[in-house]
Motif scaffolding. Structure first.
Motif, PDB file in Angstrom:
ATOM      1  N   PHE A  66      25.053  37.198  39.943  1.00 32.41           N
ATOM      2  CA  PHE A  66      24.284  36.364  39.034  1.00 32.41           C
ATOM      3  C   PHE A  66      24.974  36.389  37.687  1.00 32.41           C
ATOM      4  O   PHE A  66      25.422  37.436  37.233  1.00 32.41           O
ATOM      5  N   THR A  67      25.114  35.239  37.048  1.00 33.01           N
ATOM      6  CA  THR A  67      25.683  35.165  35.709  1.00 33.01           C
ATOM      7  C   THR A  67      24.568  34.822  34.732  1.00 33.01           C
ATOM      8  O   THR A  67      23.967  33.748  34.838  1.00 33.01           O
ATOM      9  N   ASN A  68      24.307  35.735  33.825  1.00 27.42           N
ATOM     10  CA  ASN A  68      23.235  35.543  32.862  1.00 27.42           C
ATOM     11  C   ASN A  68      23.694  34.542  31.799  1.00 27.42           C
ATOM     12  O   ASN A  68      24.650  34.805  31.079  1.00 27.42           O
ATOM     13  N   PRO A  69      23.027  33.388  31.697  1.00 20.41           N
ATOM     14  CA  PRO A  69      23.454  32.387  30.710  1.00 20.41           C
ATOM     15  C   PRO A  69      23.187  32.823  29.270  1.00 20.41           C
ATOM     16  O   PRO A  69      23.769  32.276  28.344  1.00 20.41           O
ATOM     17  N   ASN A  70      22.315  33.828  29.074  1.00 27.99           N
ATOM     18  CA  ASN A  70      21.960  34.272  27.724  1.00 27.99           C
ATOM     19  C   ASN A  70      22.695  35.540  27.298  1.00 27.99           C
ATOM     20  O   ASN A  70      22.316  36.178  26.323  1.00 27.99           O
ATOM     21  N   ARG A  71      23.747  35.923  28.032  1.00 30.28           N
ATOM     22  CA  ARG A  71      24.499  37.138  27.725  1.00 30.28           C
ATOM     23  C   ARG A  71      25.111  37.050  26.329  1.00 30.28           C
ATOM     24  O   ARG A  71      25.649  36.019  25.937  1.00 30.28           O
ATOM     25  N   VAL A  72      25.028  38.151  25.590  1.00 22.92           N
ATOM     26  CA  VAL A  72      25.626  38.217  24.260  1.00 22.92           C
ATOM     27  C   VAL A  72      26.902  39.036  24.358  1.00 22.92           C
ATOM     28  O   VAL A  72      26.867  40.204  24.744  1.00 22.92           O
ATOM     29  N   GLU A  73      28.035  38.432  24.057  1.00 25.86           N
ATOM     30  CA  GLU A  73      29.342  39.069  24.192  1.00 25.86           C
ATOM     31  C   GLU A  73      29.786  39.602  22.834  1.00 25.86           C
ATOM     32  O   GLU A  73      29.858  38.854  21.863  1.00 25.86           O
ATOM     33  N   TYR A  74      30.071  40.907  22.773  1.00 24.28           N
ATOM     34  CA  TYR A  74      30.538  41.533  21.536  1.00 24.28           C
ATOM     35  C   TYR A  74      32.024  41.846  21.628  1.00 24.28           C
ATOM     36  O   TYR A  74      32.536  42.128  22.708  1.00 24.28           O
ATOM     37  N   LYS A  75      32.702  41.809  20.488  1.00 21.68           N
ATOM     38  CA  LYS A  75      34.091  42.264  20.387  1.00 21.68           C
ATOM     39  C   LYS A  75      34.014  43.743  20.037  1.00 21.68           C
ATOM     40  O   LYS A  75      33.482  44.113  18.993  1.00 21.68           O
ATOM     41  N   ALA A  76      34.534  44.607  20.919  1.00 23.34           N
ATOM     42  CA  ALA A  76      34.416  46.050  20.718  1.00 23.34           C
ATOM     43  C   ALA A  76      35.537  46.562  19.826  1.00 23.34           C
ATOM     44  O   ALA A  76      36.702  46.245  20.030  1.00 23.34           O
ATOM     45  N   ILE A  77      35.160  47.343  18.813  1.00 22.09           N
ATOM     46  CA  ILE A  77      36.138  47.978  17.929  1.00 22.09           C
ATOM     47  C   ILE A  77      35.778  49.450  17.821  1.00 22.09           C
ATOM     48  O   ILE A  77      34.637  49.802  17.506  1.00 22.09           O
ATOM     49  N   ASN A  78      36.760  50.315  18.106  1.00 24.02           N
ATOM     50  CA  ASN A  78      36.514  51.750  18.130  1.00 24.02           C
ATOM     51  C   ASN A  78      36.729  52.390  16.757  1.00 24.02           C
ATOM     52  O   ASN A  78      37.362  51.802  15.872  1.00 24.02           O
TER      53      ASN A  78
END
Length: 148
Positions: A66-78
């Motif tokens: 299942f692909t969640n259309p409301n997914r929030v994608e973050y750019k990860a920075i360590n």
């Protein structure tokens, strides 16, 4: 050497095959397309993924998930990246603009700070999200965490 004497290398230029110019040419009649079938017709173009009538791969393989259309994608920075950024720029506060200017993220990216590595400098960090370990490490180093 003169420009008017330049010629392409021997054998690199071939004359194109002129089809459909009468029986005497040897390329008349069916114009090298063979007899009947879709490929012999004008305007033919096969569909993407067409496998000659065999069941195509994309239809043979079962679908799942299942692909969640409301997914929030973050750019990860360590934290180690932030430490390197602070060392390079001598900044006391790291915000989204500074991260974008140094090419660590795009302008439209949402930024999340993660806790990999260690932070030695006292630095105030402003971002869209923080992991628990990252915010703990920033505050332990004497910095301040501000969530947008």
């Amino acid at each position: 050497m003169k420009l008017n004497t330049l010629k392409p290398a021997e054998g690199s230029v071939k004359t194109r095959k002129r089809v459909g110019r009468g029986q005497g040419s040897g390329k008349g009649g069916t114009s090298t397309r063979g007899h009947k079938g879709a490929k012999s017709r004008s305007g033919y173009s096969k569909k993407i993924g067409f496998e000659g009538g065999q069941m195509p791969l994309q239809r043979r393989v079962p679908k799942f998930g299942f692909t969640n259309p409301n997914r929030v994608e973050y750019k990860a920075i360590n934290l180690d990246t932030i430490q390197k950024l602070v060392d390079d720029t001598k900044a006391t506060a790291v915000d989204v603009n500074l991260i974008v200017e140094n090419g660590l993220a795009a302008k439209k990216d949402l930024i999340k700070i993660l806790g990999k590595g260690e932070l030695k400098s006292k630095v105030d960090v402003t971002a869209h999200a923080f992991s628990a370990s990252a915010s703990k490490a920033i505050e332990a180093a004497g910095g301040k965490v501000t969530q947008l």
